[in-house]
Scaffold this motif. Structure first.
Motif, PDB file in Angstrom:
ATOM      1  N   PHE A  12       0.837  -1.206   0.000  1.00 35.15           N
ATOM      2  CA  PHE A  12       0.000   0.000   0.000  1.00 35.15           C
ATOM      3  C   PHE A  12       0.874   1.258   0.000  1.00 35.15           C
ATOM      4  O   PHE A  12       0.630   2.199  -0.760  1.00 35.15           O
ATOM      5  CB  PHE A  12      -0.909  -0.020   1.227  1.00 35.15           C
ATOM      6  N   PHE A  13       1.903   1.258   0.842  1.00 37.62           N
ATOM      7  CA  PHE A  13       2.781   2.420   0.908  1.00 37.62           C
ATOM      8  C   PHE A  13       3.649   2.546  -0.339  1.00 37.62           C
ATOM      9  O   PHE A  13       4.062   3.655  -0.704  1.00 37.62           O
ATOM     10  CB  PHE A  13       3.657   2.347   2.156  1.00 37.62           C
ATOM     11  N   MET A  14       3.952   1.423  -1.006  1.00 33.81           N
ATOM     12  CA  MET A  14       4.654   1.504  -2.290  1.00 33.81           C
ATOM     13  C   MET A  14       3.801   2.234  -3.325  1.00 33.81           C
ATOM     14  O   MET A  14       4.302   3.024  -4.127  1.00 33.81           O
ATOM     15  CB  MET A  14       5.002   0.102  -2.791  1.00 33.81           C
ATOM     16  N   ILE A  46      -4.947   1.743  -4.858  1.00 33.15           N
ATOM     17  CA  ILE A  46      -5.637   2.645  -3.934  1.00 33.15           C
ATOM     18  C   ILE A  46      -4.630   3.541  -3.214  1.00 33.15           C
ATOM     19  O   ILE A  46      -4.861   4.748  -3.034  1.00 33.15           O
ATOM     20  CB  ILE A  46      -6.463   1.832  -2.921  1.00 33.15           C
ATOM     21  N   GLY A  47      -3.495   2.980  -2.814  1.00 37.06           N
ATOM     22  CA  GLY A  47      -2.452   3.805  -2.218  1.00 37.06           C
ATOM     23  C   GLY A  47      -1.954   4.869  -3.172  1.00 37.06           C
ATOM     24  O   GLY A  47      -1.697   6.009  -2.778  1.00 37.06           O
ATOM     25  N   PHE A  48      -1.838   4.510  -4.455  1.00 40.20           N
ATOM     26  CA  PHE A  48      -1.384   5.443  -5.489  1.00 40.20           C
ATOM     27  C   PHE A  48      -2.328   6.638  -5.600  1.00 40.20           C
ATOM     28  O   PHE A  48      -1.906   7.799  -5.560  1.00 40.20           O
ATOM     29  CB  PHE A  48      -1.289   4.704  -6.822  1.00 40.20           C
ATOM     30  N   VAL A  49      -3.620   6.372  -5.751  1.00 34.20           N
ATOM     31  CA  VAL A  49      -4.575   7.466  -5.971  1.00 34.20           C
ATOM     32  C   VAL A  49      -4.904   8.193  -4.672  1.00 34.20           C
ATOM     33  O   VAL A  49      -5.235   9.389  -4.695  1.00 34.20           O
ATOM     34  CB  VAL A  49      -5.869   6.934  -6.639  1.00 34.20           C
ATOM     35  N   GLN A  50      -4.799   7.513  -3.532  1.00 32.56           N
ATOM     36  CA  GLN A  50      -5.113   8.178  -2.274  1.00 32.56           C
ATOM     37  C   GLN A  50      -4.114   9.281  -1.957  1.00 32.56           C
ATOM     38  O   GLN A  50      -4.490  10.399  -1.617  1.00 32.56           O
ATOM     39  CB  GLN A  50      -5.141   7.170  -1.127  1.00 32.56           C
ATOM     40  N   ALA A  88       9.442  10.534  -0.379  1.00 32.82           N
ATOM     41  CA  ALA A  88      10.404  10.170   0.660  1.00 32.82           C
ATOM     42  C   ALA A  88       9.693   9.708   1.921  1.00 32.82           C
ATOM     43  O   ALA A  88      10.133   8.755   2.595  1.00 32.82           O
ATOM     44  CB  ALA A  88      11.305  11.368   0.966  1.00 32.82           C
ATOM     45  N   SER A  89       8.583  10.373   2.236  1.00 33.88           N
ATOM     46  CA  SER A  89       7.792   9.957   3.392  1.00 33.88           C
ATOM     47  C   SER A  89       7.277   8.532   3.223  1.00 33.88           C
ATOM     48  O   SER A  89       7.213   7.758   4.178  1.00 33.88           O
ATOM     49  CB  SER A  89       6.616  10.915   3.589  1.00 33.88           C
ATOM     50  N   ARG A  90       6.915   8.163   1.991  1.00 31.88           N
ATOM     51  CA  ARG A  90       6.425   6.796   1.754  1.00 31.88           C
ATOM     52  C   ARG A  90       7.543   5.773   1.936  1.00 31.88           C
ATOM     53  O   ARG A  90       7.277   4.626   2.295  1.00 31.88           O
ATOM     54  CB  ARG A  90       5.862   6.679   0.342  1.00 31.88           C
ATOM     55  N   ILE A  91       8.787   6.162   1.665  1.00 30.07           N
ATOM     56  CA  ILE A  91       9.895   5.253   1.948  1.00 30.07           C
ATOM     57  C   ILE A  91       9.937   4.955   3.443  1.00 30.07           C
ATOM     58  O   ILE A  91      10.106   3.802   3.866  1.00 30.07           O
ATOM     59  CB  ILE A  91      11.226   5.866   1.472  1.00 30.07           C
ATOM     60  N   SER A 116       8.528   1.351   8.035  1.00 33.52           N
ATOM     61  CA  SER A 116       8.043   1.507   9.406  1.00 33.52           C
ATOM     62  C   SER A 116       7.449   0.232  10.005  1.00 33.52           C
ATOM     63  O   SER A 116       7.643  -0.008  11.207  1.00 33.52           O
ATOM     64  CB  SER A 116       7.018   2.649   9.478  1.00 33.52           C
ATOM     65  N   PRO A 117       6.731  -0.628   9.233  1.00 30.87           N
ATOM     66  CA  PRO A 117       6.240  -1.864   9.862  1.00 30.87           C
ATOM     67  C   PRO A 117       7.362  -2.751  10.382  1.00 30.87           C
ATOM     68  O   PRO A 117       7.181  -3.480  11.366  1.00 30.87           O
ATOM     69  CB  PRO A 117       5.469  -2.555   8.723  1.00 30.87           C
ATOM     70  N   TYR A 118       8.517  -2.670   9.758  1.00 27.34           N
ATOM     71  CA  TYR A 118       9.630  -3.502  10.184  1.00 27.34           C
ATOM     72  C   TYR A 118      10.335  -2.917  11.403  1.00 27.34           C
ATOM     73  O   TYR A 118      10.998  -3.654  12.146  1.00 27.34           O
ATOM     74  CB  TYR A 118      10.599  -3.690   9.013  1.00 27.34           C
ATOM     75  N   PHE A 119      10.190  -1.619  11.631  1.00 27.96           N
ATOM     76  CA  PHE A 119      10.643  -1.052  12.898  1.00 27.96           C
ATOM     77  C   PHE A 119       9.817  -1.628  14.034  1.00 27.96           C
ATOM     78  O   PHE A 119      10.358  -1.986  15.090  1.00 27.96           O
ATOM     79  CB  PHE A 119      10.515   0.478  12.873  1.00 27.96           C
TER      80      PHE A 119
END
Length: 455
Positions: A43-45, A97-101, A365-368, A373-376
């Motif tokens: 989703f974040f990708m 959906i992540g793309f258009v959101q 950059a925020s999406r990176i 973040s889930p792996y943190f």
């Protein structure tokens, strides 16, 4: 001794809740449980790609049309997502959906920033956008508590988006963008209509014979700008690099803590509700700070405070669950405030000709940060305080970098790359700053001349 595969034992287990049965039907358990957090990253990708492409499209074709196309696509694909029959289908649709959101979110923010005046623009960026985002986050755990089936929950959250479509006839195009494209007559009509609605009687032509060049672009600055313009001059290049770093760390802190809070001590629905409710207060505080104090100092203080608080968690005894939860909530409170402030700050840093592209790169950059973040949060399985140490250290570093960004408090929005304020370096004297600005202006003028010669 007979060895049985993990997923076989899980699939043979009975009496599981509906959510667990859905996970098993799509084979998201045991050996394939990596698909769960990876779906969030997918989703974040999509948001990463949308951040990059939406800025280019809206700077070229306009804010309004990209905004409403994004809203329509999000509604359509959200409804299709309800009928997903496999994990692969769900992931592909989730990416779209992540793309258009994020495309909708970025363009909406930029359009509002360019339509509104300075005082209202700050309220729009914090109370208007972020506060309603927090209200949605408050409503989400309430809906999720009463609607346990994810398909029905998604349907209930997607259908209201249809109500956005009639807004096409009420939201105008950005006059600033129209002026940057040389479409003066259209900008004139929009501004005259706004003046009429506000009870201002003005019959003269507004944009004719402007000498201060505040809104109109220079005669030579009519070329099509690209992402290369963000790195063509040293000043804008340094701003972009530091802004991207601050966005990444803010995103890691915000989403990393968001993913950790449901796993903390207590009921996950209540934890999410309290966490979202605290964001409302943080956005109000951010709005006050943006109205009364310098951007870079306020942002740096908040980011450093959140980072230091996370670093202090490691000295708290592990059995003090309530204290750890409170400290985590306060840190997330700070990251939420920083996020709303950096949205406004970034929109003010970039000139109109590349504002949406610059904003899109920062959001990318925020999406990176969102992707990792889930792996943190996953690091908690190895060490409970390791995620807090990493996020806290990076946050302190990001806060220090905020101090070298140009100050935009009380300044008009820049229209051209030449009007962007120089970076603030501790070892740089005023004459050196002027020399850097003149050098950047010379490079930009050379680029414009080459564009004219090519035509």
């Amino acid at each position: 001794m007979r060895v049985e595969r993990c997923h076989q034992r899980c699939l043979e287990a009975g009496g599981t809740p509906r959510r667990e049965r859905e996970r098993e039907r799509w084979n998201l358990v045991c050996d394939d449980n990596w698909k769960g957090p990876f779906t969030v990253s997918v989703f974040f990708m999509g948001m990463l790609c949308g951040s990059l492409i939406s800025g280019l499209l809206s700077d070229r074709y306009g804010r309004k049309i990209i905004l409403f196309v994004s809203m329509a696509l999000q509604t359509v694909f959200s409804l299709i997502l309800v009928s997903s029959q496999s994990w692969a289908m769900f992931s592909i649709l989730f990416f779209i959906i992540g793309f258009v959101q994020i495309s909708k979110y970025i363009v909406m923010f930029i359009l509002g920033s360019e339509l509104l005046g300075k005082t209202v623009r700050i309220a729009y960026g914090t109370l208007g956008v972020c506060l309603f985002f927090a209200l949605g986050s408050v409503v989400l755990p309430i809906f999720a508590y009463f609607i346990r089936d994810w398909r029905m929950l998604l349907l209930a959250l997607s259908l209201p988006q249809i109500l956005y479509m009639p807004l096409w006839w009420f939201i105008p195009e950005s006059p600033r963008w129209l002026l940057s494209q040389g479409r003066v007559e259209e900008a004139e009509v929009i501004v005259q209509a706004a003046a009429k609605r506000n009870g201002i009687k003005h019959t003269a032509v507004i944009f004719e014979n402007r000498s201060d060049q505040e809104c109109m672009l220079p005669t030579g600055d009519k070329h099509a700008h690209t992402y290369l313009d963000l790195v063509r001059t040293s000043n804008l290049r340094n701003i972009t690099i530091i802004a991207m770093f601050v966005w990444i760390i803010s995103s890691v802190g915000y989403f990393g803590l968001s993913f950790s809070i449901p796993n903390m001590h207590g009921d996950p629905y209540i934890n999410c509700f309290i966490s979202a409710a605290t964001e409302i207060v943080s956005y109000v505080i951010a709005w006050i700070l943006l109205r009364t104090s310098p951007r870079r100092i306020s942002l740096a203080c908040i980011v450093v405070f959140s980072g230091v608080l996370l670093l202090l968690i490691q000295i708290v005894p592990s059995d003090h669950h309530v204290l750890i939860t409170i400290m985590t909530m306060i840190s997330k409170f700070g990251y939420a405030a920083a996020f709303s402030m950096i949205f406004v700050f970034s929109a003010e840093l970039y000139p109109t000709v590349v504002r949406n592209m610059g904003f899109g790169v920062c959001s990318m950059a925020s999406r990176i940060g969102s992707i990792i973040s889930p792996y943190f949060a996953y690091l908690e399985t190895y060490n409970k305080v390791l995620p807090f140490i990493l996020m806290g250290s990076l946050s302190v570093m990001a806060g220090i970098f905020c101090l070298v960004l140009p100050e935009t408090f009380g300044q008009p929005l820049p229209q051209t790359i030449q009007q962007v304020q120089p970076m603030i370096w501790w070892t740089t004297k005023r004459n050196d700053i002027i020399a850097v600005a003149e050098k950047d202006k010379k490079v930009e003028n050379e680029h414009l001349n080459s564009q004219i010669d090519a035509v």
